[in-house]
Write an enzyme that holds these catalytic residues in place. Structure first.
Site, PDB file in Angstrom:
ATOM      1  N   ASN A 115      -0.753 -12.442  41.619  1.00 13.62           N
ATOM      2  CA  ASN A 115      -2.195 -12.581  41.712  1.00 13.62           C
ATOM      3  C   ASN A 115      -2.393 -13.006  40.358  1.00 13.62           C
ATOM      4  OD1 ASN A 115      -4.712 -12.365  41.718  1.00 13.62           O
ATOM      5  ND2 ASN A 115      -5.286 -10.218  41.845  1.00 13.62           N
ATOM      6  N   TRP A 116      -2.820 -14.463  40.308  1.00 11.95           N
ATOM      7  CA  TRP A 116      -3.024 -15.073  38.920  1.00 11.95           C
ATOM      8  C   TRP A 116      -4.457 -14.590  38.411  1.00 11.95           C
ATOM      9  CZ3 TRP A 116      -0.696 -20.627  39.411  1.00 11.95           C
ATOM     10  CH2 TRP A 116       0.499 -20.602  39.195  1.00 11.95           C
ATOM     11  N   LYS A 117      -5.425 -14.048  39.412  1.00  8.76           N
ATOM     12  CA  LYS A 117      -6.796 -13.827  38.774  1.00  8.76           C
ATOM     13  C   LYS A 117      -7.553 -15.191  38.519  1.00  8.76           C
ATOM     14  CE  LYS A 117      -5.586  -8.996  38.347  1.00  8.76           C
ATOM     15  NZ  LYS A 117      -5.695  -7.747  37.428  1.00  8.76           N
ATOM     16  N   HIS A 136      -9.601  -6.188  46.371  1.00  9.13           N
ATOM     17  CA  HIS A 136      -9.246  -5.852  45.076  1.00  9.13           C
ATOM     18  C   HIS A 136     -10.203  -5.077  44.259  1.00  9.13           C
ATOM     19  CE1 HIS A 136      -7.683  -6.515  41.010  1.00  9.13           C
ATOM     20  NE2 HIS A 136      -6.322  -6.779  41.495  1.00  9.13           N
ATOM     21  N   GLU A 147     -11.246  -5.219  41.477  1.00 15.25           N
ATOM     22  CA  GLU A 147     -12.141  -5.944  40.536  1.00 15.25           C
ATOM     23  C   GLU A 147     -13.218  -6.626  41.361  1.00 15.25           C
ATOM     24  OE1 GLU A 147      -9.033  -8.534  38.760  1.00 15.25           O
ATOM     25  OE2 GLU A 147      -8.411  -6.605  37.612  1.00 15.25           O
ATOM     26  N   GLU A 187      -3.291   0.029  44.240  1.00 14.78           N
ATOM     27  CA  GLU A 187      -3.360  -0.287  42.953  1.00 14.78           C
ATOM     28  C   GLU A 187      -4.432   0.666  42.284  1.00 14.78           C
ATOM     29  OE1 GLU A 187      -2.588  -4.673  42.111  1.00 14.78           O
ATOM     30  OE2 GLU A 187      -4.508  -4.527  42.640  1.00 14.78           O
ATOM     31  N   GLY A 210      -4.052  -3.736  34.384  1.00 17.98           N
ATOM     32  CA  GLY A 210      -4.383  -4.227  33.102  1.00 17.98           C
ATOM     33  C   GLY A 210      -4.264  -3.294  31.822  1.00 17.98           C
ATOM     34  N   SER A 216      -0.117  -2.632  36.311  1.00 14.22           N
ATOM     35  CA  SER A 216       0.747  -2.957  34.804  1.00 14.22           C
ATOM     36  C   SER A 216       2.368  -3.057  35.183  1.00 14.22           C
ATOM     37  CB  SER A 216       0.526  -1.777  34.016  1.00 14.22           C
ATOM     38  OG  SER A 216      -0.586  -2.011  33.661  1.00 14.22           O
ATOM     39  N   GLY A 227      -0.206  -8.549  38.142  1.00 12.26           N
ATOM     40  CA  GLY A 227      -1.219  -9.180  37.607  1.00 12.26           C
ATOM     41  C   GLY A 227      -0.778  -9.801  36.414  1.00 12.26           C
ATOM     42  N   GLY A 228      -0.991  -9.238  35.222  1.00 19.04           N
ATOM     43  CA  GLY A 228      -0.913 -10.111  33.749  1.00 19.04           C
ATOM     44  C   GLY A 228       0.656 -10.487  33.931  1.00 19.04           C
TER      45      GLY A 228
HETATM   46  P1  13P Z   1      -1.893  -5.964  36.063  1.00 17.03           P
HETATM   47  O1  13P Z   1      -0.575  -6.387  36.609  1.00 17.03           O
HETATM   48  O2  13P Z   1      -2.334  -7.136  35.001  1.00 17.03           O
HETATM   49  O3  13P Z   1      -2.303  -4.454  35.880  1.00 17.03           O
HETATM   50  O4  13P Z   1      -2.941  -6.390  37.353  1.00 17.03           O
HETATM   51  C1  13P Z   1      -2.634  -5.750  38.759  1.00 17.03           C
HETATM   52  C2  13P Z   1      -3.454  -6.441  39.602  1.00 17.03           C
HETATM   53  O5  13P Z   1      -4.720  -6.234  39.525  1.00 17.03           O
HETATM   54  C3  13P Z   1      -2.904  -7.437  40.588  1.00 17.03           C
HETATM   55  O6  13P Z   1      -3.839  -7.623  41.766  1.00 17.03           O
END
Ligand code: 13P
Length: 256
Positions: free
Chosen positions: A9-11, A96, A98, A168, A174, A214, A235-236
């Site tokens: 997920n590149w966000k 998600h 977020e 999640e 993050g 993470s 994510g990251g």
């Molecule tokens: P991180 O891997 O940066 O913690 O993000 C997870 C995430 O929200 C994937 O959708």
């Protein structure tokens, strides 16, 4: 045996040209494998260039990060499921944390998004997870169950067979503080039980339940070694070629 699924997920990261360059490098770096599925979810603006960089027969599937529930209409700034299908998306992330915390998305919206995705041939990746306050108050299971109820109620077994659930925990996203394998496994097992009770054991045992929060090249192997964890929503660590390639390579190791 469920095949591992790694979703990147590149966000809100990478322009269309950065996306194309990253995908070309990733395809050179990691060979196709029958042992794991991979989905990349760029921002809407990079979907077209990602699709052309992936090519028509790519082993990497395209996903979107969000979808509106109506197929078209006066919804400024929104993107519909038929639009995503037309761009070659097979998956869409819904619910998600977020979206829930920053954009006010509630279970009723998530449910409509899941239904719209299914109706138009997209596989939803439904995100659930508790906040730190919920966990510390011992409410993890009840919060996750309420999210599942709010998003999945009324769906058929056929619908459920198309859905992936991503656990999640909000406090792990993050933060560099991943859930332990044991913490994740407990929630994954309760999600699978929820599906078994609400639908049936065949659907429950076939469903892929991903962990997100993470995930890194350092912890992916131990997460995947747990039979309750069927992959990761990253994510990251999926923004960096080396770390995402390493995570995919671990998932491609055949599971015993
Ligand atoms: P991180 O891997 O940066 O913690 O993000 C997870 C995430 O929200 C994937 O959708």
């Amino acid at each position: 045996m469920r095949k591992p699924l790694i979703v990147g997920n590149w966000k809100m990261n990478k322009t269309a040209s950065e996306a194309a360059a990253f995908i070309r490098d990733l395809r050179e770096r990691v060979p196709a494998s029958p042992h794991a599925d991979v989905v990349l979810a760029p921002p809407f603006t990079a979907l077209e260039s990602a699709r052309s960089a992936l090519g028509s027969s790519s082993w990497i599937s395209l996903g979107a990060q969000n979808v509106h529930w109506e197929p078209q209409g006066a919804f400024t700034g929104e993107v519909s499921a038929p639009m995503l299908r037309d761009l070659g998306c097979r998956y869409v992330i819904v619910g998600h944390s977020e979206r829930r915390t920053l954009f006010g998305e509630r279970d009723e919206h998530v449910q409509k998004k899941v239904r719209a995705a299914l109706k138009h041939g997209l596989s939803p990746i439904l995100c659930v997870g508790e906040s730190l306050a919920d966990r510390e108050a011992g409410r993890t299971e009840s919060v996750v169950t309420a999210q599942l109820n709010g998003s999945l109620t009324g769906l058929s077994a056929h619908d459920l067979a198309t859905i992936t659930i991503a656990y999640e925990p909000v406090w792990a996203i993050g933060t560099g503080r991943s859930a332990t394998v044991e913490q994740a496994a407990i929630v994954h097992r309760s999600i699978r039980l929820f599906v078994e009770t609400g639908w049936n054991s065949d659907i429950a045992s076939a469903m892929r339940i991903l962990y997100g929060g993470s995930v890194t090249p350092q912890n992916i192997a131990s997460l995947l070694a747990c039979d309750a964890i069927d992959g990761a929503l990253v994510g990251g660590a999926c923004l960096n070629l080396d770390s995402f390639a390493t995570i995919i390579s671990f998932a491609q190791i055949p599971r015993a």
